[in-house]
Scaffold this motif. Structure first.
Motif, PDB file in Angstrom:
ATOM      1  N   PHE A   5       0.809  -1.216   0.000  1.00 40.86           N
ATOM      2  CA  PHE A   5       0.000   0.000   0.000  1.00 40.86           C
ATOM      3  C   PHE A   5       0.844   1.268   0.000  1.00 40.86           C
ATOM      4  O   PHE A   5       0.474   2.266  -0.596  1.00 40.86           O
ATOM      5  N   GLN A   6       1.967   1.238   0.709  1.00 38.04           N
ATOM      6  CA  GLN A   6       2.819   2.417   0.738  1.00 38.04           C
ATOM      7  C   GLN A   6       4.243   1.998   1.102  1.00 38.04           C
ATOM      8  O   GLN A   6       4.475   0.937   1.686  1.00 38.04           O
ATOM      9  N   LYS A   7       5.188   2.851   0.742  1.00 35.42           N
ATOM     10  CA  LYS A   7       6.592   2.559   1.000  1.00 35.42           C
ATOM     11  C   LYS A   7       6.911   2.655   2.488  1.00 35.42           C
ATOM     12  O   LYS A   7       7.686   1.860   3.024  1.00 35.42           O
ATOM     13  N   GLU A   8       6.291   3.625   3.178  1.00 35.00           N
ATOM     14  CA  GLU A   8       6.556   3.825   4.593  1.00 35.00           C
ATOM     15  C   GLU A   8       5.946   2.696   5.423  1.00 35.00           C
ATOM     16  O   GLU A   8       4.843   2.238   5.149  1.00 35.00           O
ATOM     17  N   GLU A   9       6.669   2.270   6.440  1.00 32.97           N
ATOM     18  CA  GLU A   9       6.170   1.231   7.339  1.00 32.97           C
ATOM     19  C   GLU A   9       4.980   1.753   8.140  1.00 32.97           C
ATOM     20  O   GLU A   9       4.868   2.950   8.409  1.00 32.97           O
ATOM     21  N   PHE A  10       4.116   0.830   8.544  1.00 34.59           N
ATOM     22  CA  PHE A  10       3.014   1.195   9.421  1.00 34.59           C
ATOM     23  C   PHE A  10       2.637  -0.003  10.274  1.00 34.59           C
ATOM     24  O   PHE A  10       3.014  -1.146   9.991  1.00 34.59           O
ATOM     25  N   VAL A  11       1.911   0.281  11.348  1.00 37.82           N
ATOM     26  CA  VAL A  11       1.411  -0.769  12.216  1.00 37.82           C
ATOM     27  C   VAL A  11      -0.113  -0.737  12.188  1.00 37.82           C
ATOM     28  O   VAL A  11      -0.716   0.339  12.030  1.00 37.82           O
ATOM     29  N   LEU A  12      -0.724  -1.899  12.272  1.00 33.20           N
ATOM     30  CA  LEU A  12      -2.167  -1.959  12.493  1.00 33.20           C
ATOM     31  C   LEU A  12      -2.438  -2.924  13.629  1.00 33.20           C
ATOM     32  O   LEU A  12      -1.634  -3.805  13.926  1.00 33.20           O
ATOM     33  N   PHE A  13      -3.573  -2.719  14.272  1.00 37.37           N
ATOM     34  CA  PHE A  13      -3.985  -3.584  15.379  1.00 37.37           C
ATOM     35  C   PHE A  13      -5.164  -4.425  14.929  1.00 37.37           C
ATOM     36  O   PHE A  13      -6.112  -3.921  14.309  1.00 37.37           O
ATOM     37  N   LEU A  14      -5.078  -5.710  15.234  1.00 37.96           N
ATOM     38  CA  LEU A  14      -6.020  -6.706  14.729  1.00 37.96           C
ATOM     39  C   LEU A  14      -6.651  -7.459  15.889  1.00 37.96           C
ATOM     40  O   LEU A  14      -5.951  -8.078  16.688  1.00 37.96           O
TER      41      LEU A  14
ATOM     42  N   VAL B  77       7.435  -7.611   7.443  1.00 41.90           N
ATOM     43  CA  VAL B  77       7.847  -8.572   8.461  1.00 41.90           C
ATOM     44  C   VAL B  77       9.215  -8.217   9.037  1.00 41.90           C
ATOM     45  O   VAL B  77       9.534  -8.577  10.171  1.00 41.90           O
ATOM     46  N   LYS B  78      10.037  -7.477   8.275  1.00 41.96           N
ATOM     47  CA  LYS B  78      11.366  -7.095   8.764  1.00 41.96           C
ATOM     48  C   LYS B  78      11.307  -5.886   9.693  1.00 41.96           C
ATOM     49  O   LYS B  78      12.298  -5.562  10.351  1.00 41.96           O
ATOM     50  N   SER B  79      10.179  -5.200   9.756  1.00 36.51           N
ATOM     51  CA  SER B  79      10.049  -4.017  10.608  1.00 36.51           C
ATOM     52  C   SER B  79       9.919  -4.433  12.072  1.00 36.51           C
ATOM     53  O   SER B  79       9.341  -5.484  12.380  1.00 36.51           O
ATOM     54  N   GLU B  80      10.431  -3.595  12.948  1.00 41.16           N
ATOM     55  CA  GLU B  80      10.388  -3.874  14.383  1.00 41.16           C
ATOM     56  C   GLU B  80       9.623  -2.743  15.065  1.00 41.16           C
ATOM     57  O   GLU B  80       9.947  -1.574  14.904  1.00 41.16           O
ATOM     58  N   LEU B  81       8.590  -3.102  15.803  1.00 41.41           N
ATOM     59  CA  LEU B  81       7.646  -2.108  16.308  1.00 41.41           C
ATOM     60  C   LEU B  81       8.288  -1.102  17.245  1.00 41.41           C
ATOM     61  O   LEU B  81       7.997   0.095  17.167  1.00 41.41           O
ATOM     62  N   SER B  82       9.171  -1.533  18.145  1.00 38.57           N
ATOM     63  CA  SER B  82       9.759  -0.573  19.075  1.00 38.57           C
ATOM     64  C   SER B  82      10.637   0.437  18.345  1.00 38.57           C
ATOM     65  O   SER B  82      10.685   1.611  18.727  1.00 38.57           O
ATOM     66  N   SER B  83      11.314   0.019  17.271  1.00 39.02           N
ATOM     67  CA  SER B  83      12.092   0.966  16.462  1.00 39.02           C
ATOM     68  C   SER B  83      11.164   1.944  15.755  1.00 39.02           C
ATOM     69  O   SER B  83      11.449   3.144  15.671  1.00 39.02           O
ATOM     70  N   TRP B  84      10.038   1.439  15.252  1.00 41.47           N
ATOM     71  CA  TRP B  84       9.069   2.303  14.586  1.00 41.47           C
ATOM     72  C   TRP B  84       8.474   3.307  15.572  1.00 41.47           C
ATOM     73  O   TRP B  84       8.306   4.486  15.252  1.00 41.47           O
ATOM     74  N   LEU B  85       8.182   2.859  16.782  1.00 47.31           N
ATOM     75  CA  LEU B  85       7.606   3.754  17.784  1.00 47.31           C
ATOM     76  C   LEU B  85       8.575   4.865  18.166  1.00 47.31           C
ATOM     77  O   LEU B  85       8.151   5.990  18.465  1.00 47.31           O
ATOM     78  N   GLN B  86       9.862   4.583  18.162  1.00 50.01           N
ATOM     79  CA  GLN B  86      10.843   5.618  18.481  1.00 50.01           C
ATOM     80  C   GLN B  86      10.800   6.758  17.469  1.00 50.01           C
ATOM     81  O   GLN B  86      11.158   7.888  17.786  1.00 50.01           O
ATOM     82  N   GLN B  87      10.343   6.462  16.263  1.00 51.70           N
ATOM     83  CA  GLN B  87      10.172   7.498  15.247  1.00 51.70           C
ATOM     84  C   GLN B  87       8.849   8.247  15.422  1.00 51.70           C
ATOM     85  O   GLN B  87       8.642   9.285  14.794  1.00 51.70           O
TER      86      GLN B  87
END
Length: 264
Positions: free
Chosen positions: A172-181, A203-213
């Motif tokens: 859907f987009q180049k930027e990583e995102f998180v969703l809650f299911l 799958v290679k993205s890590e949520l805590s690293s994403w949250l730091q952004q």
């Protein structure tokens, strides 16, 4: 409370304030938190997923692991045969996946900070993430789909029509995102734990690293080791125990074993 911060608590009362002071909703005029919670017995643990621990090629192995799970678990297929129901079932039964377990209940999160008695010498932590605000980083297609349902989190029924595959989710987009299911009610454990999952678009993205952004989306409550016994005893008094959270004989046995173990 400043987002993206670490709050070190030194008493039960400070812990309550840290976990609940953000829950007032001025629009509703009610205490309705927009956060979800994940507890860890070790404060140093990040939010890496179980799939990352199968080896250095985990991103290539993910579709094969899930495909074979579907093949051999066919006799217990979920009622709605979508990849998202299969993924939730796989996570629930211990298969390595890109999902992470969360709860709407901060007390359930505290249970997992304090359930292992041999880890009481280590500081724990509760991750607190604003799942409502996290929607702003969703691709427009997914945001429209969840908003049309008047929801803040996805269910397999909402997600499947717009994203039927993991590959589609990442396109859907180049930027990583998180969703809650929110998973289907596979058994009483999911219901009792007030459970939902987080899932990264890659799958290679890590949520805590994403949250730091995106520090406005989260904070962490640090639980000093010295508080763990008090928290554990008060959770037991509030009936937040293995007997309740893991219905069945195994949960009952875990609760009794821990309940009758004396502190050092």
């Amino acid at each position: 409370m400043q987002a993206g911060t670490e709050i070190v608590v030194n008493s039960w009362l400070e812990l309550q304030a840290a976990l609940f002071d953000h829950s007032w909703d001025p629009v509703l005029g009610r205490f309705r938190s927009s956060y979800v919670y994940r507890g860890s017995w070790n404060k140093s643990y990040d939010l890496s997923t179980s799939i990352t621990r199968v080896g250095p090629q985990f991103e290539r192995l993910e579709p094969h692991i899930l495909r074979n799970f579907r093949k051999y678990a066919h006799g217990t297929a979920p009622q709605d045969d979508t990849i998202w129901n299969w993924l939730a079932m796989a996570q629930h039964h211990g298969l390595p996946t890109r999902l992470l377990d969360w709860s709407y209940s901060p007390y359930v999160a505290l249970h997992f900070v304090t359930d292992l008695l041999d880890k009481y010498e280590e500081d724990g932590a509760v991750w607190c993430v604003d799942y409502v605000k996290s929607k702003q980083y969703l691709p427009s297609t997914l945001l429209d789909a969840v908003n049309e349902e008047g929801a803040s989190v996805f269910t397999p029924e909402i997600l499947a029509p717009v994203s039927p595959t993991l590959k589609k989710l990442g396109s859907f987009q180049k930027e990583e995102f998180v969703l809650f299911l929110e998973p289907p009610s596979l058994d009483a454990r999911i219901i009792q734990q007030y459970a939902l999952f987080s899932m990264m678009s890659d799958v290679k993205s890590e949520l805590s690293s994403w949250l730091q952004q995106h520090p406005e989306l989260y904070f962490r409550v640090i639980i000093p080791a010295k508080l763990k016994w008090e928290i554990r005893d008060k959770l037991d008094q509030a009936n937040i125990t293995e007997r309740v959270l893991f219905p069945g004989l195994a949960g009952l046995s875990q609760w009794l074993k821990r309940h009758y173990t004396h502190s050092k």
